[in-house]
Design a protein around this motif. Structure first.
Motif, short mmCIF file in Angstrom:
data_model
loop_
_atom_site.label_atom_id
_atom_site.label_comp_id
_atom_site.label_asym_id
_atom_site.label_seq_id
_atom_site.Cartn_x
_atom_site.Cartn_y
_atom_site.Cartn_z
N PRO A 183 0.90 -1.26 0.01
CA PRO A 183 -0.03 -0.11 -0.04
C PRO A 183 1.00 1.08 0.20
O PRO A 183 0.60 2.22 0.72
N ASP A 184 1.80 1.43 -0.79
CA ASP A 184 2.73 2.28 -1.10
C ASP A 184 2.57 3.41 -1.96
O ASP A 184 3.30 4.30 -2.24
N GLY A 185 1.54 3.00 -2.83
CA GLY A 185 1.14 3.92 -4.08
C GLY A 185 2.21 4.06 -4.97
O GLY A 185 2.23 5.11 -5.83
N CYS A 186 3.23 3.09 -5.35
CA CYS A 186 4.02 2.81 -6.39
C CYS A 186 3.68 1.69 -7.39
O CYS A 186 4.47 1.65 -8.21
N GLY A 187 2.37 1.26 -7.52
CA GLY A 187 2.05 0.67 -8.46
C GLY A 187 2.97 -0.68 -8.71
O GLY A 187 3.24 -1.31 -7.49
N GLY A 188 3.33 -1.27 -9.73
CA GLY A 188 3.74 -2.50 -9.79
C GLY A 188 5.31 -2.67 -9.89
O GLY A 188 5.79 -3.93 -9.98
N TRP A 189 5.90 -1.62 -10.03
CA TRP A 189 7.42 -1.76 -10.25
C TRP A 189 8.15 -0.57 -9.35
O TRP A 189 7.81 0.61 -9.32
N GLN A 190 9.11 -1.07 -8.88
CA GLN A 190 9.95 0.06 -8.32
C GLN A 190 11.59 -0.43 -8.15
O GLN A 190 11.76 -1.82 -7.79
N GLN A 191 12.38 0.16 -8.51
CA GLN A 191 14.01 0.06 -8.37
C GLN A 191 14.65 1.39 -8.14
O GLN A 191 14.61 2.06 -8.83
N ALA A 192 15.62 0.95 -7.21
CA ALA A 192 16.58 2.23 -6.91
C ALA A 192 17.60 2.39 -7.69
O ALA A 192 18.45 1.29 -8.14
N ASP A 193 18.06 3.75 -8.14
CA ASP A 193 19.29 3.82 -8.69
C ASP A 193 20.22 4.32 -7.27
O ASP A 193 20.07 5.04 -6.63
N VAL A 194 21.48 3.39 -7.22
CA VAL A 194 22.06 3.31 -5.63
C VAL A 194 23.28 4.08 -5.94
O VAL A 194 24.12 3.68 -4.99
N ARG A 195 23.62 4.47 -6.92
CA ARG A 195 24.98 5.24 -7.10
C ARG A 195 25.15 6.39 -6.00
O ARG A 195 26.61 6.32 -5.75
N THR A 196 24.64 6.97 -5.75
CA THR A 196 24.71 8.12 -4.87
C THR A 196 25.20 7.39 -3.50
O THR A 196 25.90 7.83 -2.92
N ALA A 197 24.62 6.58 -3.07
CA ALA A 197 25.02 5.80 -1.90
C ALA A 197 26.18 5.35 -1.87
O ALA A 197 26.98 5.38 -0.73
N ARG A 198 26.67 4.83 -3.03
CA ARG A 198 27.98 4.26 -3.16
C ARG A 198 29.09 5.23 -3.00
O ARG A 198 30.16 5.22 -2.51
N ASP A 199 28.71 6.30 -4.01
CA ASP A 199 29.57 7.13 -4.05
C ASP A 199 29.82 8.14 -3.09
O ASP A 199 31.00 8.56 -2.65
N ARG A 200 28.91 8.58 -2.20
CA ARG A 200 28.83 9.60 -1.24
C ARG A 200 28.81 9.06 0.23
O ARG A 200 29.42 9.76 1.24
N LEU A 201 28.22 7.73 0.48
CA LEU A 201 28.43 7.15 1.61
C LEU A 201 29.31 5.91 1.79
O LEU A 201 29.72 5.35 3.08
N GLY A 202 29.90 5.74 0.78
CA GLY A 202 30.58 4.13 0.69
C GLY A 202 29.80 2.96 1.08
O GLY A 202 30.57 2.12 1.71
N TRP A 203 28.76 3.00 0.78
CA TRP A 203 27.77 2.09 1.26
C TRP A 203 27.17 1.20 0.18
O TRP A 203 26.94 1.68 -0.98
N ARG A 204 27.15 -0.15 0.31
CA ARG A 204 26.57 -1.20 -0.73
C ARG A 204 25.71 -2.03 0.30
O ARG A 204 26.33 -2.59 1.35
N PRO A 205 25.03 -2.74 -0.40
CA PRO A 205 24.24 -3.80 0.42
C PRO A 205 25.10 -5.19 0.50
O PRO A 205 25.87 -5.22 -0.51
N ARG A 206 24.88 -5.59 1.59
CA ARG A 206 25.76 -6.94 1.66
C ARG A 206 24.77 -8.24 1.84
O ARG A 206 25.35 -9.27 1.67
N ILE A 207 23.83 -8.10 2.14
CA ILE A 207 22.96 -9.13 2.76
C ILE A 207 21.88 -9.57 1.55
O ILE A 207 21.03 -8.64 0.94
N GLY A 208 21.88 -10.68 1.09
CA GLY A 208 20.93 -11.17 0.09
C GLY A 208 19.63 -11.62 0.32
O GLY A 208 19.39 -11.71 1.77
N LEU A 209 18.86 -11.53 -0.71
CA LEU A 209 17.28 -11.74 -0.41
C LEU A 209 17.00 -13.13 0.46
O LEU A 209 16.35 -13.18 1.31
#
Length: 304
Positions: free
Chosen positions: A263-289
């Motif tokens: 119920p997030d109002g985002c319809g059928g698709w959502q995917q993040a562009d995460v380059r900013t988190a990588r470049d500015r925070l040095g962060w990447r996800p580590r844990i798989g689904l």
């Protein structure tokens, strides 16, 4: 580093608290409405003056806001997600502590996006419901406050502590009941929805990194990969050892309309562009689904 954590008892807040408590350099104070908070304070109804006095007494270097509401009517969502953030911003402006603000926002602020696309921080927000509107208003308050502030737009959280009423929580509970009763078929809806699932522990790492960073503005926190809920359900069944069939009641080949369990109002698709988190925070996800779903299943299986 003195950190004031708001909303420490919520789904994300609990994991953020655990992450911060594991850092010996952090002196953590939790503020919230619950009895187990270090200090009881209702952001939605408390005055900026009262919070300012507390900030001046504690003098935190970082304020992290994980508080808010995900369900309810427009008035309640506005009170907990927007008015509360206005109180935080005003209190920080009045206070002499000079604390950095880390606001936990959400991907619902963006609204629906084109299938196959990745949503970047410069996308024009078009929230599809009152929750996204209330969170977007909070983001605008933070970014326009003149404070040293960052907003983490978190995509679809998953992992330990996932609420039983959430789509993946309900799926795990339905699977548990089916296995308990010996049913060999699960009838489900909304499996065509695709979301960018990010583990709550990775989110906590991002919050920790943002509190130490000088980065400002909005930053997406996701994996950069949308997963169909049908595939997540199949993976959960494998993790759980459920050998039955997953039957979709809203199979598009049958001409049924799509059902959106999020119920997030985002319809059928959502995917993040995460380059900013990588470049500015040095962060990447580590844990798989798969690991995230295993933790959800473990909690569901232990539920009586």
């Amino acid at each position: 580093m003195r950190v004031l954590l708001l909303g420490a008892n919520g789904y994300l807040g609990r994991c953020v608290a655990d992450r911060l408590l594991a850092d010996p350099a952090v002196q953590l104070t939790a503020l919230g409405r619950g009895d187990d908070a270090d200090v009881r304070f209702d952001l939605a109804s408390g005055s900026p003056g009262a919070l300012t006095r507390f900030l001046n007494a504690v003098h935190p270097g970082v304020v992290i806001n994980c508080a808010g509401a995900t369900r309810g009517g427009a008035r309640e969502l506005t009170r907990h997600n927007t008015v509360a953030v206005a109180t935080i911003c005003e209190s920080l402006r009045r206070s002499g502590c000079g604390a950095r603000l880390v606001q936990v926002g959400c991907s619902s602020e963006y609204g629906p996006s084109q299938p196959g696309s990745s949503t970047a921080e410069d996308a024009v927000p078009r929230p599809g419901g009152p929750y996204g509107v209330s969170k977007l208003a909070a983001t605008e308050l933070v970014l326009g406050s003149g404070l040293d502030a960052i907003v983490l737009r978190v995509f679809s959280p998953v992992g330990p502590g996932t609420p039983a009423g959430s789509p993946l929580g309900r799926l795990a509970e339905a699977m548990r009941r089916a296995m308990q009763s010996g049913d060999n078929e699960l009838k489900l809806t909304g499996l065509g929805v695709q979301r960018d699932f990010v583990d709550v522990r990775d989110i906590a790492r991002a919050v920790h990194a943002a509190s130490l960073s000088a980065a400002q503005g909005a930053v997406n926190i996701g994996t950069g990969r949308a997963v169909r809920l049908r595939d997540a359900a199949t993976l959960l069944a494998r993790v759980a050892g459920f050998g039955g069939a997953l039957h979709e009641l809203d199979d598009p080949h049958l001409g049924s309309p799509p059902a959106y369990p999020y119920p997030d109002g985002c319809g059928g698709w959502q995917q993040a562009d995460v380059r900013t988190a990588r470049d500015r925070l040095g962060w990447r996800p580590r844990i798989g689904l798969e690991e995230s779903l295993a933790d959800i299943w473990m909690e569901a299986a232990c539920r009586i």
